[in-house]
Design a protein around this motif. Sequence first.
Motif, PDB file in Angstrom:
ATOM      1  N   LEU A  17      -1.610 -25.151 -11.447  1.00 10.76           N
ATOM      2  CA  LEU A  17      -2.784 -24.372 -11.051  1.00 10.76           C
ATOM      3  C   LEU A  17      -3.608 -25.075  -9.977  1.00 10.76           C
ATOM      4  CD1 LEU A  17      -3.625 -23.336 -14.718  1.00 10.76           C
ATOM      5  CD2 LEU A  17      -2.180 -22.144 -13.058  1.00 10.76           C
ATOM      6  N   GLY A  18      -4.847 -24.696  -9.899  1.00 14.71           N
ATOM      7  CA  GLY A  18      -5.694 -25.232  -8.836  1.00 14.71           C
ATOM      8  C   GLY A  18      -5.900 -26.742  -8.960  1.00 14.71           C
ATOM      9  N   GLY A  19      -6.159 -27.361  -7.831  1.00 18.57           N
ATOM     10  CA  GLY A  19      -6.493 -28.786  -7.812  1.00 18.57           C
ATOM     11  C   GLY A  19      -7.841 -28.969  -7.138  1.00 18.57           C
ATOM     12  N   ASN A  20      -8.257 -30.189  -7.025  1.00 14.19           N
ATOM     13  CA  ASN A  20      -9.474 -30.524  -6.269  1.00 14.19           C
ATOM     14  C   ASN A  20      -9.307 -31.985  -5.888  1.00 14.19           C
ATOM     15  OD1 ASN A  20     -11.988 -31.001  -5.225  1.00 14.19           O
ATOM     16  ND2 ASN A  20     -13.104 -30.037  -6.911  1.00 14.19           N
ATOM     17  N   SER A  21      -8.228 -32.251  -5.106  1.00 16.69           N
ATOM     18  CA  SER A  21      -7.767 -33.625  -4.919  1.00 16.69           C
ATOM     19  C   SER A  21      -8.806 -34.524  -4.270  1.00 16.69           C
ATOM     20  CB  SER A  21      -6.519 -33.649  -4.041  1.00 16.69           C
ATOM     21  OG  SER A  21      -5.487 -32.936  -4.643  1.00 16.69           O
ATOM     22  N   PRO A  22      -9.074 -35.673  -4.893  1.00 14.41           N
ATOM     23  CA  PRO A  22      -9.861 -36.682  -4.200  1.00 14.41           C
ATOM     24  C   PRO A  22      -8.981 -37.407  -3.180  1.00 14.41           C
ATOM     25  CG  PRO A  22      -9.239 -37.472  -6.384  1.00 14.41           C
ATOM     26  CD  PRO A  22      -8.690 -36.081  -6.256  1.00 14.41           C
ATOM     27  N   PHE A  23      -9.526 -37.697  -2.016  1.00 17.54           N
ATOM     28  CA  PHE A  23      -8.846 -38.535  -1.018  1.00 17.54           C
ATOM     29  C   PHE A  23      -9.783 -39.726  -0.831  1.00 17.54           C
ATOM     30  CE2 PHE A  23      -7.400 -40.176   2.941  1.00 17.54           C
ATOM     31  CZ  PHE A  23      -6.071 -39.773   3.100  1.00 17.54           C
ATOM     32  N   ILE A  24      -9.344 -40.909  -1.259  1.00 18.77           N
ATOM     33  CA  ILE A  24     -10.251 -42.065  -1.303  1.00 18.77           C
ATOM     34  C   ILE A  24      -9.848 -43.086  -0.240  1.00 18.77           C
ATOM     35  CG2 ILE A  24     -11.206 -43.891  -2.762  1.00 18.77           C
ATOM     36  CD1 ILE A  24     -10.332 -42.203  -5.216  1.00 18.77           C
ATOM     37  N   VAL A  25     -10.791 -43.380   0.657  1.00 14.53           N
ATOM     38  CA  VAL A  25     -10.517 -44.372   1.708  1.00 14.53           C
ATOM     39  C   VAL A  25     -11.337 -45.619   1.386  1.00 14.53           C
ATOM     40  CG1 VAL A  25     -10.548 -44.838   4.192  1.00 14.53           C
ATOM     41  CG2 VAL A  25     -10.243 -42.484   3.370  1.00 14.53           C
ATOM     42  N   PHE A  26     -10.638 -46.708   1.022  1.00 10.93           N
ATOM     43  CA  PHE A  26     -11.328 -47.969   0.733  1.00 10.93           C
ATOM     44  C   PHE A  26     -11.544 -48.740   2.032  1.00 10.93           C
ATOM     45  CE2 PHE A  26      -9.536 -46.936  -3.425  1.00 10.93           C
ATOM     46  CZ  PHE A  26     -10.662 -47.123  -4.216  1.00 10.93           C
ATOM     47  N   ASP A  27     -12.499 -49.660   2.007  1.00 14.60           N
ATOM     48  CA  ASP A  27     -12.841 -50.327   3.270  1.00 14.60           C
ATOM     49  C   ASP A  27     -11.797 -51.347   3.720  1.00 14.60           C
ATOM     50  OD1 ASP A  27     -13.511 -52.353   1.542  1.00 14.60           O
ATOM     51  OD2 ASP A  27     -15.681 -52.293   1.947  1.00 14.60           O
ATOM     52  N   ASP A  28     -10.777 -51.616   2.867  1.00 13.29           N
ATOM     53  CA  ASP A  28      -9.694 -52.504   3.320  1.00 13.29           C
ATOM     54  C   ASP A  28      -8.517 -51.695   3.875  1.00 13.29           C
ATOM     55  OD1 ASP A  28      -7.576 -51.890   1.317  1.00 13.29           O
ATOM     56  OD2 ASP A  28      -9.130 -52.481  -0.046  1.00 13.29           O
ATOM     57  N   ALA A  29      -8.674 -50.368   3.939  1.00  7.34           N
ATOM     58  CA  ALA A  29      -7.541 -49.530   4.376  1.00  7.34           C
ATOM     59  C   ALA A  29      -7.260 -49.724   5.860  1.00  7.34           C
ATOM     60  CB  ALA A  29      -7.861 -48.065   4.117  1.00  7.34           C
ATOM     61  N   ASN A  30      -6.017 -49.461   6.236  1.00  7.27           N
ATOM     62  CA  ASN A  30      -5.668 -49.374   7.655  1.00  7.27           C
ATOM     63  C   ASN A  30      -6.141 -47.977   8.097  1.00  7.27           C
ATOM     64  OD1 ASN A  30      -4.213 -48.445   9.937  1.00  7.27           O
ATOM     65  ND2 ASN A  30      -2.693 -50.076   9.640  1.00  7.27           N
ATOM     66  N   LEU A  31      -7.205 -47.921   8.903  1.00  5.30           N
ATOM     67  CA  LEU A  31      -7.832 -46.632   9.194  1.00  5.30           C
ATOM     68  C   LEU A  31      -6.944 -45.706  10.018  1.00  5.30           C
ATOM     69  CD1 LEU A  31     -11.685 -47.111   9.638  1.00  5.30           C
ATOM     70  CD2 LEU A  31     -10.358 -46.585   7.606  1.00  5.30           C
ATOM     71  N   ASP A  32      -6.112 -46.280  10.879  1.00  2.00           N
ATOM     72  CA  ASP A  32      -5.207 -45.418  11.659  1.00  2.00           C
ATOM     73  C   ASP A  32      -4.244 -44.698  10.717  1.00  2.00           C
ATOM     74  OD1 ASP A  32      -6.375 -46.159  13.979  1.00  2.00           O
ATOM     75  OD2 ASP A  32      -4.951 -47.781  14.402  1.00  2.00           O
ATOM     76  N   LYS A  33      -3.687 -45.487   9.771  1.00  3.09           N
ATOM     77  CA  LYS A  33      -2.767 -44.893   8.788  1.00  3.09           C
ATOM     78  C   LYS A  33      -3.506 -43.868   7.933  1.00  3.09           C
ATOM     79  CE  LYS A  33      -0.305 -48.755   7.051  1.00  3.09           C
ATOM     80  NZ  LYS A  33       0.165 -49.401   5.818  1.00  3.09           N
ATOM     81  N   ALA A  34      -4.751 -44.204   7.582  1.00  3.28           N
ATOM     82  CA  ALA A  34      -5.534 -43.307   6.719  1.00  3.28           C
ATOM     83  C   ALA A  34      -5.785 -41.965   7.418  1.00  3.28           C
ATOM     84  CB  ALA A  34      -6.851 -43.968   6.330  1.00  3.28           C
ATOM     85  N   ILE A  35      -6.083 -42.024   8.726  1.00  3.88           N
ATOM     86  CA  ILE A  35      -6.339 -40.770   9.465  1.00  3.88           C
ATOM     87  C   ILE A  35      -5.060 -39.940   9.538  1.00  3.88           C
ATOM     88  CG2 ILE A  35      -6.837 -39.844  11.792  1.00  3.88           C
ATOM     89  CD1 ILE A  35      -9.411 -40.736  10.560  1.00  3.88           C
ATOM     90  N   GLU A  36      -3.928 -40.602   9.776  1.00  9.09           N
ATOM     91  CA  GLU A  36      -2.649 -39.866   9.838  1.00  9.09           C
ATOM     92  C   GLU A  36      -2.350 -39.214   8.488  1.00  9.09           C
ATOM     93  OE1 GLU A  36      -0.851 -38.980  12.456  1.00  9.09           O
ATOM     94  OE2 GLU A  36      -2.463 -40.016  13.519  1.00  9.09           O
ATOM     95  N   ALA A  37      -2.511 -39.996   7.417  1.00 10.97           N
ATOM     96  CA  ALA A  37      -2.240 -39.462   6.074  1.00 10.97           C
ATOM     97  C   ALA A  37      -3.195 -38.310   5.785  1.00 10.97           C
ATOM     98  CB  ALA A  37      -2.405 -40.564   5.025  1.00 10.97           C
ATOM     99  N   PHE A  38      -4.453 -38.491   6.150  1.00  7.81           N
ATOM    100  CA  PHE A  38      -5.449 -37.467   5.849  1.00  7.81           C
ATOM    101  C   PHE A  38      -5.155 -36.161   6.600  1.00  7.81           C
ATOM    102  CE2 PHE A  38      -9.383 -35.167   6.523  1.00  7.81           C
ATOM    103  CZ  PHE A  38      -9.710 -34.920   5.198  1.00  7.81           C
TER     104      PHE A  38
END
Length: 493
Positions: free
Chosen positions: A264-285
């Motif tokens: 059924l329905g979701g409400n997925s959290p997408f969590i970006v921690f401050d140690d993340a690789n931001l380029d990868k995070a933007i691509e994944a997001f």
Amino acid sequence: MASNILTRLTRKDLFRNQGYIDGAWVDAASGKRFDVYDPATLDNITTVPEMDAEDTVKAIESASAAFKTYKQTTARQRARWLRKWSDLCLEHTADLALVLCHENGKTLAEANGEVAYAASFLEWFAGEAERTYGEVVPSSNSKQRILTFKQPLGVAACMAPWNFPIAMITRKCGAALAAGCTTVWKPAGETPLSCLALAVLAQEAGFPKGCINIVTTLDLVAQVGKALCSHKAVRKLSFTGSTRVGKLLANQCSANLTKLSLELGGNSPFIVFDDANLDKAIEAFTMAKFRNSGQTCVTANRVFVQSRVYDQFAQALVKKVKTLKVGAGTEPDVFIGPLTHERAVAKAMSHVEDAKAQGGQVILGGAPLTGYNGYFIQPTVIRDMSTKMLMTREETFAPVVGLYRFETVDEVISLANDCDVGLGSFICTESTSRMWRVAEALDVGMVGVNVGVLSACESPFGGVKESGYGREGGRHGIDEYLIVKSMLINVSD
Ligand SMILES: NC(=O)c1ccc[n+]([C@@H]2O[C@H](COP(=O)([O-])OP(=O)(O)OC[C@H]3O[C@@H](n4cnc5c(N)ncnc54)[C@H](O)[C@@H]3O)[C@@H](O)[C@H]2O)c1
Ligand SMILES: O=CCCC(=O)O
């Protein structure tokens, strides 16, 4: 419009506008039909039968009669049919994708991807068909031996949503047919055509008459749903769609205790921690949010970004989203297509207005897209979200991003879990210990780590809380269609 699609299909016979019952292409007994539209243009593609309870009972009876012999087929034979069907889907990817693109609105690139994804379930369950092992159980009585074996449940009803019209069908019926169940499909009223095309290929792959039946309906969906839930021959019902309808079906199935899988329905959290690789995070997001125009059950809905990288992430995101072309799925290089129906536009805009009224700052988009007939909205990014806003509680199901700020790991775990549903989730971090800690603490069925897509036929898919129960795909998927029978044998003489 039909002729427009027809002229572009290599296999013209894949374009069907009738239901499929007992191996024949049929109209509704009432003769009624409904329109199927292209959400990018609002052109009428074709009409299909508006089937009712009477048609549904015919489909169930056909599946029930076919079950008597289909359940006796060997797993090897069923695997061969599934593999052939998978191969045929891949061979006709371009045709299936074109139909999908026009009825759902997704881009041709995504439609091609959905065909491959749909075919992958058929191939996967072809393998699983032959691995439904039983077991020998050590008995506490020296005069007895105990063993178990697995058998198909019976007729399975497969109810698919409009966001992944064929992949959600093959994820269900691939498992059902592999297990030895026969099926009745109920595609979403908005998107019946790709399912009908899929059935042409199943027929060609060799499945016997009655193994697959398709009931098409739009306005009479409540009647058809009730008939599927209440007929005693239906022993399994699998539904992907909204939590509202999932609860209704669970109620209706309680009379016969029909076994259910609910995605059924979701409400997925997408969590970006401050140690993340931001380029990868933007691509994944970008994938997690904008795939299928934000209309996936695991789409990133609440985006939690740690304070230290919040502004940087917001800026990089706006820059990225500006590069994503919006348009009809058939146009070249389009990344975001239309929403599939009109009520989706209204819902998304109500979430944007609510966020604005409560202090959210729209830093990109924020309105329907003008210049198109279809159901388009501007890709939207809103910052300074607060937990009072509608988007916190409800799935937006559209290309609208709301950015929430957080400080600590404990805080974000508690924010993410403060929710009635729990399907997908995403975390971006370079820390292995943080990955384990957060993945174990989230109340969800699936966690993506530095990725934006959770879908793979070999990985179990499903949720917790009001996202439903049961698992599809993976090695658990086939068990949803099997009973475990135990046998106690007297060996006393
Ligand atoms: N989990 C998913 O993949 C998924 C898919 C589609 C929609 N949704 C969620 O649902 C929201 C609303 O979408 P919607 O407007 O299409 O939802 P809806 O609740 O109107 O319908 C959802 C599905 O259930 C079917 N349905 C509706 N009433 C039924 C009944 N009485 N018996 C049997 N089937 C019935 C419809 O054909 C449709 O496929 C979306 O915004 C999203 O949050 C989730
Ligand atoms: O939206 C539901 C399914 C999405 C997926 O399997 O990737």
